[in-house]
Design an enzyme around this catalytic site. Structure first.
Site, PDB file in Angstrom:
ATOM      1  N   ASP A   1      -1.703  -4.809   3.770  1.00 54.94           N
ATOM      2  CA  ASP A   1      -1.979  -5.503   5.082  1.00 54.94           C
ATOM      3  C   ASP A   1      -2.804  -6.792   5.606  1.00 54.94           C
ATOM      4  O   ASP A   1      -3.612  -6.746   4.730  1.00 54.94           O
ATOM      5  CB  ASP A   1      -2.657  -4.053   5.577  1.00 54.94           C
ATOM      6  CG  ASP A   1      -1.596  -3.262   5.828  1.00 54.94           C
ATOM      7  OD1 ASP A   1      -0.393  -3.327   5.298  1.00 54.94           O
ATOM      8  OD2 ASP A   1      -1.759  -2.188   6.677  1.00 54.94           O
TER       9      ASP A   1
ATOM     10  N   ASP B   1      -5.722  -8.139   6.650  1.00 56.83           N
ATOM     11  CA  ASP B   1      -6.581  -7.705   7.354  1.00 56.83           C
ATOM     12  C   ASP B   1      -7.567  -7.480   6.436  1.00 56.83           C
ATOM     13  O   ASP B   1      -7.113  -7.655   5.002  1.00 56.83           O
ATOM     14  CB  ASP B   1      -6.676  -6.492   8.115  1.00 56.83           C
ATOM     15  CG  ASP B   1      -6.316  -5.177   8.092  1.00 56.83           C
ATOM     16  OD1 ASP B   1      -6.346  -5.750   6.410  1.00 56.83           O
ATOM     17  OD2 ASP B   1      -6.207  -4.218   8.572  1.00 56.83           O
TER      18      ASP B   1
ATOM     19  N   HIS C   1      -4.257 -11.871  14.440  1.00 54.89           N
ATOM     20  CA  HIS C   1      -3.059 -11.660  14.121  1.00 54.89           C
ATOM     21  C   HIS C   1      -2.505 -11.458  15.952  1.00 54.89           C
ATOM     22  O   HIS C   1      -3.074 -11.685  16.321  1.00 54.89           O
ATOM     23  CB  HIS C   1      -2.677  -9.867  14.048  1.00 54.89           C
ATOM     24  CG  HIS C   1      -3.718 -10.046  12.811  1.00 54.89           C
ATOM     25  ND1 HIS C   1      -3.107 -10.724  11.656  1.00 54.89           N
ATOM     26  CD2 HIS C   1      -4.584  -8.748  13.068  1.00 54.89           C
ATOM     27  CE1 HIS C   1      -3.875  -9.694   9.930  1.00 54.89           C
ATOM     28  NE2 HIS C   1      -4.830  -8.785  11.268  1.00 54.89           N
TER      29      HIS C   1
ATOM     30  N   GLU D   1      -9.224  -5.571   5.175  1.00 53.12           N
ATOM     31  CA  GLU D   1      -8.724  -4.217   4.437  1.00 53.12           C
ATOM     32  C   GLU D   1      -7.699  -4.764   2.988  1.00 53.12           C
ATOM     33  O   GLU D   1      -8.068  -3.724   1.998  1.00 53.12           O
ATOM     34  CB  GLU D   1      -8.801  -2.961   5.293  1.00 53.12           C
ATOM     35  CG  GLU D   1      -8.944  -2.010   4.201  1.00 53.12           C
ATOM     36  CD  GLU D   1      -9.811  -0.797   4.393  1.00 53.12           C
ATOM     37  OE1 GLU D   1     -10.208  -0.409   3.434  1.00 53.12           O
ATOM     38  OE2 GLU D   1     -10.696  -1.128   5.190  1.00 53.12           O
TER      39      GLU D   1
ATOM     40  N   ARG E   1      -3.181  -3.186  13.711  1.00 56.01           N
ATOM     41  CA  ARG E   1      -4.791  -3.220  14.200  1.00 56.01           C
ATOM     42  C   ARG E   1      -4.973  -4.999  13.964  1.00 56.01           C
ATOM     43  O   ARG E   1      -5.199  -5.349  13.666  1.00 56.01           O
ATOM     44  CB  ARG E   1      -5.399  -3.511  12.543  1.00 56.01           C
ATOM     45  CG  ARG E   1      -5.222  -0.899  12.783  1.00 56.01           C
ATOM     46  CD  ARG E   1      -5.851  -1.192  10.970  1.00 56.01           C
ATOM     47  NE  ARG E   1      -5.660   0.100  10.834  1.00 56.01           N
ATOM     48  CZ  ARG E   1      -4.907   1.006   9.849  1.00 56.01           C
ATOM     49  NH1 ARG E   1      -3.800   0.184   9.103  1.00 56.01           N
ATOM     50  NH2 ARG E   1      -4.906   1.842   9.652  1.00 56.01           N
TER      51      ARG E   1
ATOM     52  N   TYR F   1       1.845  -5.307  13.234  1.00 56.28           N
ATOM     53  CA  TYR F   1       0.699  -5.232  12.930  1.00 56.28           C
ATOM     54  C   TYR F   1       0.036  -4.369  13.230  1.00 56.28           C
ATOM     55  O   TYR F   1      -0.528  -4.978  14.851  1.00 56.28           O
ATOM     56  CB  TYR F   1      -0.064  -5.939  11.931  1.00 56.28           C
ATOM     57  CG  TYR F   1      -1.053  -5.198  10.803  1.00 56.28           C
ATOM     58  CD1 TYR F   1      -0.404  -4.025   9.735  1.00 56.28           C
ATOM     59  CD2 TYR F   1      -2.388  -5.697  11.264  1.00 56.28           C
ATOM     60  CE1 TYR F   1      -1.574  -3.735   9.535  1.00 56.28           C
ATOM     61  CE2 TYR F   1      -3.546  -5.539  10.104  1.00 56.28           C
ATOM     62  CZ  TYR F   1      -3.294  -4.433   9.321  1.00 56.28           C
ATOM     63  OH  TYR F   1      -4.039  -3.322   8.143  1.00 56.28           O
TER      64      TYR F   1
ATOM     65  N   GLU G   1       0.731  -1.174  -0.122  1.00 61.09           N
ATOM     66  CA  GLU G   1      -0.699   0.203  -0.112  1.00 61.09           C
ATOM     67  C   GLU G   1       0.792   1.567  -0.401  1.00 61.09           C
ATOM     68  O   GLU G   1       0.267   2.240  -0.896  1.00 61.09           O
ATOM     69  CB  GLU G   1      -0.753  -0.158   1.200  1.00 61.09           C
ATOM     70  CG  GLU G   1      -2.033  -1.129   1.044  1.00 61.09           C
ATOM     71  CD  GLU G   1      -1.108  -1.939   2.179  1.00 61.09           C
ATOM     72  OE1 GLU G   1      -2.476  -2.716   3.436  1.00 61.09           O
ATOM     73  OE2 GLU G   1      -0.073  -2.840   2.229  1.00 61.09           O
TER      74      GLU G   1
END
Length: 702
Positions: A97, A99, A360, A101, A316, A314, A24
């Site tokens: 990432d 997740d 995670h 998203e 989140r 990470y 990203e």
């Protein structure tokens, strides 16, 4: 004989094709490319490349809620660059990432670049370290469509709610308003708390704090009750009754002494929510500021000889799990740095909130041996403070408990009971690394049952019960999490949105609803009760979690919500009356056209405007005078102003003719030592008047 020289044709060697990795952010790309070596090229998509259109709903409700995705405006050059690089690549890897998203970004990229989503081209890693990144490329997988569907369902649900209610608010109230699933609950919670405060009726109660002495040693104790039973003191009469029952000059008996060893366990490492709460509580970081600094620490910081390194895992996550490797490294560090007695053999396991995903690990440093002190020169202030917080909390979670020696003493005379509690630190344990500064020893004298003590003084004090406190960012996030509303990635944008729309304002780090927030909340509560139904929204979050693990179909989840919701929208369109936010008279006339000025409600709060708008567009900010003449020009008034970051400061009303500014509030007097104007500084429990030059201060004002 003519000799002809054969011209040698130089054949241009083709450079071998490289593997293309798409992430990203450019910072992440730079860190990862260094780890993967020359056979890989890493570029950034700079976030999402496709989304629903802004100009319309973009969801085909009649055709199983089919989303209509378009390329995001301004991303044309990025998409062109990605396509060009993908055509030249040996293989394309999508490393967004780990997740929902990130999975969604990878899926959109596969469409834009004509990649097969079932091909093994998706790599995920929980930390950006050389070992973790290299290991992930050994195990690429296909895009997880369950994760994509869960994200897609959330996006579509939010679009259906936002693009159904927002136009109604624009039409019936004013332009620029919005409504959303999680933001509506956050606003409702703030308003409910405000109502509790308004309806609160304080109740009187009293305490009797006393001081006893044994020999020369004095210690504090408080009234407990009568005849062994706890007794409340509702008024002064009850206090007088107790004081009459005791002989202040007589002996008091020590009837019970309980000595215990109390263990205080460390807390689990951070999740996204607990990190946001603690950063707000300890360092006054707003959630956006916390997540920005955490993102930078995760993506990689240049730390000298080691180059760019991801410093935390990470950020989140709602899991408190820690990998076996991280536990081993922490144990090794603690043995070397503090000794075996500080390293826990079975570290604390945090209890995860209901519905939490365990995809995670908790947020932790990628290497515990990178101490905050060793990294300080490479980090900016926010990065350092946050890294120190994350590092300390993780290390503490792997340490032994703190041990306190406690002593509870019961003191009696004529059936009147007082109690005293003492404590002494026996072993620091995890508090050596992660203390909160409240662990002060309160040592009682050596007391035994049957001893006699004397009363030195009593201090009866009147109190009143206090209303519940308004929500801070930390407590609002905690409440949302406890109620199962939203997920780690939603808290920061939710809090930002309700402030940006001016539904709430932060006053002294606490949320207060605005008039506009009250109006919007009343509409949503009346016409869209499910949107502000906490249980309903929490169940919807659980349904999205079920989609993520493949136990639920995303179209069914959306349909079950939308069918009853669409009927509410139809009903509201018919029944909702237009709400006129009336302009208040300002009490003075326009200095351009002479018409009366009024107070209008704007996007950022109230302001003065000419009543002849749009014929006259004169506007003025509403300023608050503090009753002090400007100490610089001695002509203007000192007024409260707000910086671009919404921080309060003080300036001269004659700006720009006078450029006086001060972060601290001037008090209208000068320092008796050097003549500099005095200011009011906040201290714990009140304020204090000081000289900014630091050579004068007055007694603290409570």
């Amino acid at each position: 004989m003519a000799t002809s020289t054969a011209s040698k044709k130089k054949t241009k060697r083709k450079s071998p094709k490289k593997n293309l990795v798409i992430v990203e952010s450019p910072a992440k790309a730079k860190t990862i490319e260094k780890y993967l070596g020359r056979s890989y090229k890493v570029i950034a998509s700079k976030g999402h490349v496709r989304d629903l259109p802004k100009s319309k709903m973009g969801v085909d409700i009649e055709n199983e809620y089919e989303p209509h995705y378009i390329s995001i405006r301004g991303k044309g050059d990025t998409i062109k660059e990605l396509r060009s690089a993908a055509k030249k690549a040996k293989k394309v890897y999508l490393a967004a990432d780990p997740d929902r998203e990130g999975e969604s970004i990878a899926w959109h990229l596969s469409h834009v670049l004509d990649l097969d989503p079932e091909e093994d081209n998706r790599v995920v890693f929980n930390e950006i370290t050389k070992d973790a990144v290299k290991e992930s490329f050994k195990h690429p997988r296909s895009i997880d469509m369950n994760l994509v569907d869960a994200q897609q369902a959330r996006r579509i649900l939010d679009r259906l709610v936002g693009y159904s209610i927002s136009p109604l608010l624009w039409q019936k109230v004013k332009k620029g308003l919005s409504a959303g699933r999680v933001q509506s609950i956050a606003l409702w919670l703030v308003i409910q708390r405000e109502k509790e405060i308004e309806n609160f009726k304080p109740q009187e109660y009293w305490s009797i704090d006393s001081e006893f002495k044994k020999g020369r040693s004095k210690f504090a104790a408080s009234f407990y009750g009568v005849a062994g039973k706890k007794k409340e003191l509702p008024n002064n009469e009850a206090v007088e009754e107790i004081l009459k029952a005791i002989d202040p000059k007589g002996d008091f008996d020590i009837t019970k002494v309980t000595k215990r060893e109390r263990k205080r366990q460390p807390q689990a490492p951070f999740t996204t929510s607990t990190l946001q709460q603690e950063a707000n509580r300890k360092m006054n970081f707003r959630t956006r500021r916390t997540m920005m600094a955490a993102q930078q620490l995760y993506e990689g910081i240049n730390i000298g000889k080691e180059g760019s390194q991801g410093l935390i895992t990470y950020m989140r996550t709602d899991s408190t799990r820690i990998s076996a490797i991280a536990k081993h490294e922490a144990s090794q560090f603690l043995h070397e740095e503090y000794g075996a007695e500080y390293a826990a053999t079975k570290p604390i396991k945090g209890k995860m909130p209901e519905g939490a995903q365990d995809a995670h690990e908790a947020i932790r440093p990628t290497s515990v041996f990178r101490t905050p002190k060793s990294l300080k020169e490479y980090l900016n202030n926010d990065q350092f403070k946050l890294y120190q917080l994350i590092w300390s909390r993780f290390v503490a979670s792997q340490m032994t408990p703190a041990i306190m020696d406690t002593m509870a003493v019961t003191i009696e005379q004529n059936d009147v009971v007082f109690k005293a509690n003492g404590s002494k630190m026996k072993f620091e344990g995890f508090l050596k690394v992660y203390g909160d500064g409240k662990e002060k020893d309160n040592i009682l004298p050596d007391l035994e049952e049957g001893d006699h003590v004397k009363l030195a003084k009593t201090n009866p004090d009147q109190h009143f019960t206090q209303p519940p406190a308004r929500y801070s960012e930390a407590t609002l996030i905690k409440t949302l999490e406890e109620k199962g509303v939203g997920r780690p990635s939603t808290y920061s944008p939710t809090l930002e949105t309700i402030q940006k729309r001016y539904y709430v304002k932060l006053v002294g780090r606490r949320f207060e609803p605005t008039e506009l927030g009250d109006i919007v909340n009343d509409i949503i509560v009346k016409y869209f009760p499910d949107v502000v139904n906490v249980d309903f929204t929490a169940n919807l979050e659980d349904d999205l979690d079920d989609v993520e693990v493949g136990d639920e179909n995303w179209v069914k989840v959306v349909d079950d919500f939308y069918k009853p919701f669409s009927k509410e929208v139809e009903s509201a369109t018919e029944k909702m009356e237009k709400i006129q936010i009336k302009d208040e008279p300002a009490g003075f006339n326009c200095d351009i056209c002479g018409a009366p000025m009024v107070i209008k409600m704007g996007r950022y709060g109230k302001f003065y405007a000419c009543s002849r708008f749009p014929d006259c567009r004169n506007t003025k900010a509403i300023v608050k005078e503090i009753g002090v003449i400007c100490p610089k020009c001695h002509k203007g008034q000192v007024i409260e102003r707000k910086s671009k970051k919404n921080r309060l400061f003080y300036g001269c009303s004659r700006y720009p003719d006078c450029d006086f500014v001060s972060w601290d509030k001037p008090v209208g007097r000068d320092c008796p030592k050097d003549g500099h104007f005095l200011v009011e500084k906040k201290i714990k429990g009140g304020t204090q008047v000081v000289c900014p030059n630091g050579d004068y201060e007055e007694a603290a004002q409570k």
